[in-house]
Design a protein around this motif. Structure first.
Motif, PDB file in Angstrom:
ATOM      1  N   LEU B 226      -5.440 -12.970   4.781  1.00  0.00           N
ATOM      2  CA  LEU B 226      -5.482 -11.770   4.761  1.00  0.00           C
ATOM      3  C   LEU B 226      -5.299 -11.753   6.512  1.00  0.00           C
ATOM      4  O   LEU B 226      -4.369 -10.468   6.896  1.00  0.00           O
ATOM      5  CB  LEU B 226      -7.191 -10.652   4.591  1.00  0.00           C
ATOM      6  CG  LEU B 226      -7.059  -9.675   5.314  1.00  0.00           C
ATOM      7  CD1 LEU B 226      -6.753  -8.723   4.137  1.00  0.00           C
ATOM      8  CD2 LEU B 226      -8.271  -9.239   5.205  1.00  0.00           C
ATOM      9  N   LYS B 312      -2.573  -9.172  -4.509  1.00  0.00           N
ATOM     10  CA  LYS B 312      -3.639  -8.885  -3.954  1.00  0.00           C
ATOM     11  C   LYS B 312      -3.632  -9.199  -2.388  1.00  0.00           C
ATOM     12  O   LYS B 312      -4.063  -8.212  -2.002  1.00  0.00           O
ATOM     13  CB  LYS B 312      -4.448  -9.389  -4.190  1.00  0.00           C
ATOM     14  CG  LYS B 312      -5.801  -9.337  -4.547  1.00  0.00           C
ATOM     15  CD  LYS B 312      -6.889  -9.795  -6.073  1.00  0.00           C
ATOM     16  CE  LYS B 312      -8.384  -9.415  -5.404  1.00  0.00           C
ATOM     17  NZ  LYS B 312      -9.149  -9.961  -5.682  1.00  0.00           N
ATOM     18  N   ASP B 313      -3.738 -10.389  -1.531  1.00  0.00           N
ATOM     19  CA  ASP B 313      -3.230 -10.321  -0.235  1.00  0.00           C
ATOM     20  C   ASP B 313      -2.918  -9.275   0.733  1.00  0.00           C
ATOM     21  O   ASP B 313      -3.161  -8.775   1.610  1.00  0.00           O
ATOM     22  CB  ASP B 313      -2.953 -12.001  -0.503  1.00  0.00           C
ATOM     23  CG  ASP B 313      -3.752 -13.232  -0.913  1.00  0.00           C
ATOM     24  OD1 ASP B 313      -5.029 -12.427  -0.785  1.00  0.00           O
ATOM     25  OD2 ASP B 313      -3.554 -14.145  -0.520  1.00  0.00           O
ATOM     26  N   SER B 316      -4.817  -6.003   0.313  1.00  0.00           N
ATOM     27  CA  SER B 316      -6.100  -6.006   0.443  1.00  0.00           C
ATOM     28  C   SER B 316      -5.482  -5.899   2.405  1.00  0.00           C
ATOM     29  O   SER B 316      -6.718  -5.291   3.385  1.00  0.00           O
ATOM     30  CB  SER B 316      -6.056  -7.295   0.471  1.00  0.00           C
ATOM     31  OG  SER B 316      -7.159  -7.013  -0.435  1.00  0.00           O
ATOM     32  N   SER B 317      -5.083  -6.589   3.068  1.00  0.00           N
ATOM     33  CA  SER B 317      -4.825  -6.046   4.367  1.00  0.00           C
ATOM     34  C   SER B 317      -4.298  -4.823   4.750  1.00  0.00           C
ATOM     35  O   SER B 317      -5.087  -4.188   5.653  1.00  0.00           O
ATOM     36  CB  SER B 317      -2.952  -7.010   4.728  1.00  0.00           C
ATOM     37  OG  SER B 317      -2.039  -6.833   5.121  1.00  0.00           O
ATOM     38  N   TRP B 319      -4.877  -2.507   3.002  1.00  0.00           N
ATOM     39  CA  TRP B 319      -6.096  -1.931   2.784  1.00  0.00           C
ATOM     40  C   TRP B 319      -7.651  -1.554   4.024  1.00  0.00           C
ATOM     41  O   TRP B 319      -7.839  -0.833   4.353  1.00  0.00           O
ATOM     42  CB  TRP B 319      -7.009  -2.200   1.800  1.00  0.00           C
ATOM     43  CG  TRP B 319      -8.018  -0.859   1.055  1.00  0.00           C
ATOM     44  CD1 TRP B 319      -8.307  -0.187   0.059  1.00  0.00           C
ATOM     45  CD2 TRP B 319      -9.628  -1.757   1.007  1.00  0.00           C
ATOM     46  NE1 TRP B 319      -9.416  -0.180  -0.012  1.00  0.00           N
ATOM     47  CE2 TRP B 319     -10.118  -0.892   0.805  1.00  0.00           C
ATOM     48  CE3 TRP B 319      -9.795  -2.691   2.086  1.00  0.00           C
ATOM     49  CZ2 TRP B 319     -11.278  -0.684   0.461  1.00  0.00           C
ATOM     50  CZ3 TRP B 319     -11.701  -2.485   1.864  1.00  0.00           C
ATOM     51  CH2 TRP B 319     -12.371  -1.941   0.972  1.00  0.00           C
ATOM     52  N   TRP B 320      -7.104  -3.092   4.188  1.00  0.00           N
ATOM     53  CA  TRP B 320      -8.408  -2.913   5.522  1.00  0.00           C
ATOM     54  C   TRP B 320      -7.542  -2.522   7.089  1.00  0.00           C
ATOM     55  O   TRP B 320      -8.454  -1.921   7.767  1.00  0.00           O
ATOM     56  CB  TRP B 320      -8.504  -4.773   5.721  1.00  0.00           C
ATOM     57  CG  TRP B 320      -9.628  -5.329   4.706  1.00  0.00           C
ATOM     58  CD1 TRP B 320      -9.277  -5.790   4.250  1.00  0.00           C
ATOM     59  CD2 TRP B 320     -10.427  -5.428   5.019  1.00  0.00           C
ATOM     60  NE1 TRP B 320     -10.692  -6.481   3.497  1.00  0.00           N
ATOM     61  CE2 TRP B 320     -11.704  -5.857   3.960  1.00  0.00           C
ATOM     62  CE3 TRP B 320     -11.619  -5.078   5.788  1.00  0.00           C
ATOM     63  CZ2 TRP B 320     -12.678  -6.244   4.267  1.00  0.00           C
ATOM     64  CZ3 TRP B 320     -12.633  -4.557   6.069  1.00  0.00           C
ATOM     65  CH2 TRP B 320     -13.666  -5.570   5.083  1.00  0.00           C
ATOM     66  N   HIS B 360      -7.680   4.316  -2.329  1.00  0.00           N
ATOM     67  CA  HIS B 360      -7.339   3.728  -3.100  1.00  0.00           C
ATOM     68  C   HIS B 360      -5.592   4.711  -3.440  1.00  0.00           C
ATOM     69  O   HIS B 360      -4.710   4.186  -3.814  1.00  0.00           O
ATOM     70  CB  HIS B 360      -7.914   4.019  -3.737  1.00  0.00           C
ATOM     71  CG  HIS B 360      -9.215   2.447  -4.133  1.00  0.00           C
ATOM     72  ND1 HIS B 360     -10.269   2.913  -4.232  1.00  0.00           N
ATOM     73  CD2 HIS B 360      -9.089   1.603  -2.678  1.00  0.00           C
ATOM     74  CE1 HIS B 360     -10.951   2.124  -4.048  1.00  0.00           C
ATOM     75  NE2 HIS B 360     -10.016   1.300  -3.685  1.00  0.00           N
ATOM     76  N   LYS B 434     -12.034  -0.935  -6.923  1.00  0.00           N
ATOM     77  CA  LYS B 434     -11.255  -1.114  -5.749  1.00  0.00           C
ATOM     78  C   LYS B 434     -10.681  -2.865  -6.742  1.00  0.00           C
ATOM     79  O   LYS B 434      -9.072  -2.226  -6.284  1.00  0.00           O
ATOM     80  CB  LYS B 434     -11.824  -1.638  -4.718  1.00  0.00           C
ATOM     81  CG  LYS B 434     -10.750  -2.194  -3.509  1.00  0.00           C
ATOM     82  CD  LYS B 434     -11.684  -2.977  -2.513  1.00  0.00           C
ATOM     83  CE  LYS B 434     -10.674  -4.104  -2.053  1.00  0.00           C
ATOM     84  NZ  LYS B 434     -11.298  -5.006  -1.085  1.00  0.00           N
ATOM     85  N   ASN B 435     -11.257  -3.070  -7.181  1.00  0.00           N
ATOM     86  CA  ASN B 435     -10.682  -4.252  -7.334  1.00  0.00           C
ATOM     87  C   ASN B 435      -9.190  -3.967  -8.591  1.00  0.00           C
ATOM     88  O   ASN B 435      -8.444  -3.633  -9.053  1.00  0.00           O
ATOM     89  CB  ASN B 435     -11.446  -5.684  -8.597  1.00  0.00           C
ATOM     90  CG  ASN B 435     -11.736  -6.162  -6.875  1.00  0.00           C
ATOM     91  OD1 ASN B 435     -11.356  -6.244  -6.593  1.00  0.00           O
ATOM     92  ND2 ASN B 435     -13.277  -7.089  -7.770  1.00  0.00           N
ATOM     93  N   PHE B 438      -6.727  -2.057  -7.689  1.00  0.00           N
ATOM     94  CA  PHE B 438      -5.726  -3.197  -6.710  1.00  0.00           C
ATOM     95  C   PHE B 438      -5.102  -3.452  -8.318  1.00  0.00           C
ATOM     96  O   PHE B 438      -3.426  -3.800  -8.005  1.00  0.00           O
ATOM     97  CB  PHE B 438      -6.479  -4.084  -6.598  1.00  0.00           C
ATOM     98  CG  PHE B 438      -6.492  -3.520  -4.625  1.00  0.00           C
ATOM     99  CD1 PHE B 438      -6.634  -2.192  -4.931  1.00  0.00           C
ATOM    100  CD2 PHE B 438      -6.635  -4.738  -3.761  1.00  0.00           C
ATOM    101  CE1 PHE B 438      -7.003  -1.704  -3.404  1.00  0.00           C
ATOM    102  CE2 PHE B 438      -6.611  -4.364  -3.140  1.00  0.00           C
ATOM    103  CZ  PHE B 438      -6.865  -2.860  -2.362  1.00  0.00           C
TER     104      PHE B 438
END
Lengths: 231, 460
Positions: B226, B312-313, B316-317, B319-320, B360, B434-435, B438
């Motif tokens: 991440l 996913k990684d 995620s980044s 999203w964060w 999302h 979330k999952n 994604f």
């Protein structure tokens, strides 16, 4: 290592690549030559799953390229400037690639010292972003980036183009030393017949998407190739 | 781009025809008011040009080695800038305004005034070329006007008292129009000289290069993969013109709430607009940045597709990044506490909904946008027709409508507190998915991979 089976790529009904059968064993240094439009980049793009085959398939280590992504773990490549992140400095780019391939900063630093000669002081610590480097220097960064992380397969498209003569000679040395390692398979395409003959264990000539020659280089090979291309 | 242009044209047209009546209704003399603020109007125009008008230096390069005289090249380029949308747009304000003036009994010399004002617009055009890339000059001009603004606000020195008679003179004394004509001619001459003497690849036509420093951002290493992506995203935002514009727009969204919470616009007084504003204030970055994931990485998408990266990684980044930015916006928005706790609750609720649901939705919408982004230019920063398709529109609608609807249900049954609670609960509920979301986005990315790669190859 790499098996190509009945592979073809068509655009609007025109076949740009058709390879009936090709096997590249592990550790081979594979040279691909051909004129513009012969299908070299198309073949490499198929090998990297950047385009879809119209028919047939490629497997790498028994992994089918376009259905399973795990080939990415042991394959690296540098095809063109779209493999560089323009707003990073070369160092940041190398660390980024390193992190993706499980190397920390110290690993990358140690690795880079081996290529100080090749960089010729023009890449590291130059306060320039990759997008501001000259074509040749950007290429140097991209090629070395593709060597990070002990890949088993390295794919380089036209690595000699845009490099100055000194750097070309140094690159030949690098590719030759990779070829000596029986675990590393190197695939290189080039317009330069002599360079290809020098660095490859095997040379395949593409013409209009078809394999027309498949040679093991000898002292006569360069002559044979020159005759073929001047015909 | 065309959509954006049409939008601005219609806004200016509306203002051009409407200003007179609006100002009259407000008890002002419309003509005097416009003249009083003309100086500020022109300054704002200059600021916008400084940031967004593309200077023609690059388009000259191909002519240099052709059989074209330098004078002709320079003249061609300077004349071409006059056709820019940044000039044209002002016609849509001044011409309808002048039509209204004449209809309200002003004499035909109002047209001399109109032409003079437009001449000033063109003066700005050439001024902008001269101060291009000269930050010091630009900020000095802006600074001086900022001081005038402050002085006017505190009634110490009112520059509009001078601005009004000056600009009104073009109506009263037609020959005054010679002044802007003379200034324009002088500026054209200066530009001509400047361009001609700088018509070399290593002078005026050089491409600006920033001194780069390697930033290791090691504090992000503790976040693993991440962190690897976050590092790049931070550099992306810091080092690219287009991304910086996005940051700037996100900051502007922070102030958008003022329109609602100050009750200055009647139509916005209905309670549901409060939550609308809350979504916008906390979600400026989320909307502006998120809608173009993964286009931000378009120029090196082949690299991303061949590297050992999981979607996913990568997601995620992004999203964060949006979550962090939304949190920061919400903290900055604590200034709205000035309007009372209820107002800030709207923003807080909006933030929860943004993080839980809208993050999302923007990522989902972005997966369908296949417009490559040229990071180094502001081209298309205000929208692009390809970015506007039915799918993205359908995904966009719930971002705003859903919280308004849910709030309304709560507000009109059990009261406003319940409305906020419902929206916040919906946000938390979204977070739980979330999952799943994604996974959906991942499958879209995979399905569209080849089309996306092909689309990103086409340069703007």
């Amino acid at each position: 290592m790499i098996h190509v089976n009945n592979l073809s790529k068509k655009y609007n009904g025109t076949t740009v690549l058709h390879i009936e059968n090709l096997e590249i064993p592990k550790g081979q240094s594979f040279g691909l030559v051909g004129n513009n439009g012969a299908g070299k980049t198309t073949f490499f793009s198929l090998l990297l799953d950047l385009i879809q085959p119209s028919s047939g398939k490629i497997t790498s280590n028994n992994i089918q390229i376009n259905t399973d992504e795990s080939w990415k773990v042991f394959t690296t490549s540098f095809l063109d400037e779209s493999f560089l992140i323009g707003y990073l400095t070369p160092e940041e780019y190398f660390y980024f690639i390193g992190e993706l391939r499980g190397w920390n900063k110290a690993d990358v630093d140690a690795f880079l010292t081996k290529y100080e000669d090749f960089f010729n002081g023009e890449i590291l610590n130059n306060k320039k972003y990759l997008r501001d480097l000259s074509k040749g220097n950007a290429k140097k960064a991209g090629i070395i980036g593709a060597l990070i992380g002990n890949p088993e397969i390295i794919i380089l498209d036209e690595p000699f183009a845009n490099l100055d003569p000194t750097t070309q000679i140094r690159l030949k040395k690098i590719i030759k030393s990779l070829a000596e390692d029986s675990n590393t398979t190197v695939l290189v395409s080039s317009h330069d017949l002599q360079h290809t003959v020098e660095v490859s264990d095997r040379i395949v000539v593409l013409e209009k998407g078809n394999i027309v020659k498949d040679l093991v280089p000898t002292t006569e090979t360069l002559k044979e190739l020159e005759e073929f291309f001047s015909a | 781009m065309i959509l954006g242009a049409l939008y601005f044209m219609s806004m200016f047209l509306l203002l051009g025809f409407g200003s007179y009546h609006i100002l009259e209704k407000a008890g002002q003399n419309p003509f005097d008011t416009i003249n009083s603020f003309a100086l500020y109007y022109l300054l704002v125009d200059l600021v916008i040009r400084f940031f967004f008008q593309k200077m023609p230096t690059l388009s000259i390069r191909p002519f240099l080695n052709q059989n074209v005289k330098k004078n002709n090249i320079v003249r061609f380029v300077l004349n071409k800038t006059m056709l820019s949308f940044f000039n044209f747009i002002h016609w849509f304000f001044f011409i309808p305004f002048t039509i209204t003036l004449v209809m309200k009994g002003y004499t035909g010399t109002a047209w001399i005034w109109c032409i003079s004002m437009l001449l000033f617009v063109y003066i700005n055009n050439f001024l902008a070329i001269l101060i291009d890339k000269k930050d010091a000059v630009f900020y000095t001009i802006v600074g001086i006007f900022a001081i005038f603004g402050v002085l006017q606000y505190y009634s110490i020195f009112d520059i509009s008292l001078y601005s009004n008679p000056f600009f009104a003179s073009f109506y009263k004394y037609s020959f005054w129009a010679l002044i802007p004509i003379a200034i324009l001619a002088l500026l054209y001459y200066l530009n001509f000289k400047f361009f001609k003497s700088n018509l070399y690849l290593d002078a005026g036509l050089s491409i600006e290069q920033n001194l780069a420093t390697t930033e290791n951002l090691t504090f992000l290493d503790q976040f693993g993969k991440l962190g690897t992506f976050l590092k790049n995203d931070i550099r992306l935002l810091k080092r690219n013109k287009r991304a910086k514009t996005t940051l700037l727009m996100s900051v502007m969204f922070l102030f958008y709430g003022l329109l609602f919470f100050t009750n200055s616009i009647e139509a916005y007084n209905a309670p549901v607009w409060k939550i609308f504003a809350g979504i916008f204030v906390s979600g400026g970055f989320l909307f502006n940045f998120g809608q173009f994931v993964p286009s931000w990485d378009s120029s090196y998408y082949p690299l991303m597709m061949t590297q050992n990266i999981t979607y996913k990684d990568y997601l995620s980044s992004k999203w964060w990044l949006m979550v962090i930015a939304t949190t920061v916006s919400t903290l900055l928005a604590s200034l709205y506490l000035f309007f009372g706790i209820e107002t800030y609750l709207a923003i807080l609720t909006g933030a929860i909904f943004n993080i839980g649901v809208n993050s999302h939705l923007v990522l989902l919408g972005g997966a369908y946008i296949k417009t490559p982004i040229d990071l180094t230019s502001n081209k298309n920063a205000f929208g692009d027709k390809k970015a506007f398709n039915v799918k993205t529109l359908l995904i966009s609608l719930p971002k705003l409508l859903l919280p308004m609807l849910v709030y309304a249900i709560g507000h009109y049954t059990l009261g406003w507190q319940f409305g906020y609670l419902l929206v916040a609960l919906l946000g938390i509920l979204g977070f739980a998915f979330k999952n799943k979301v994604f996974q959906i986005i991942e499958s879209i990315y995979k399905k569209e991979k080849y089309i996306t790669l092909e689309a990103y190859k086409q340069k703007g």
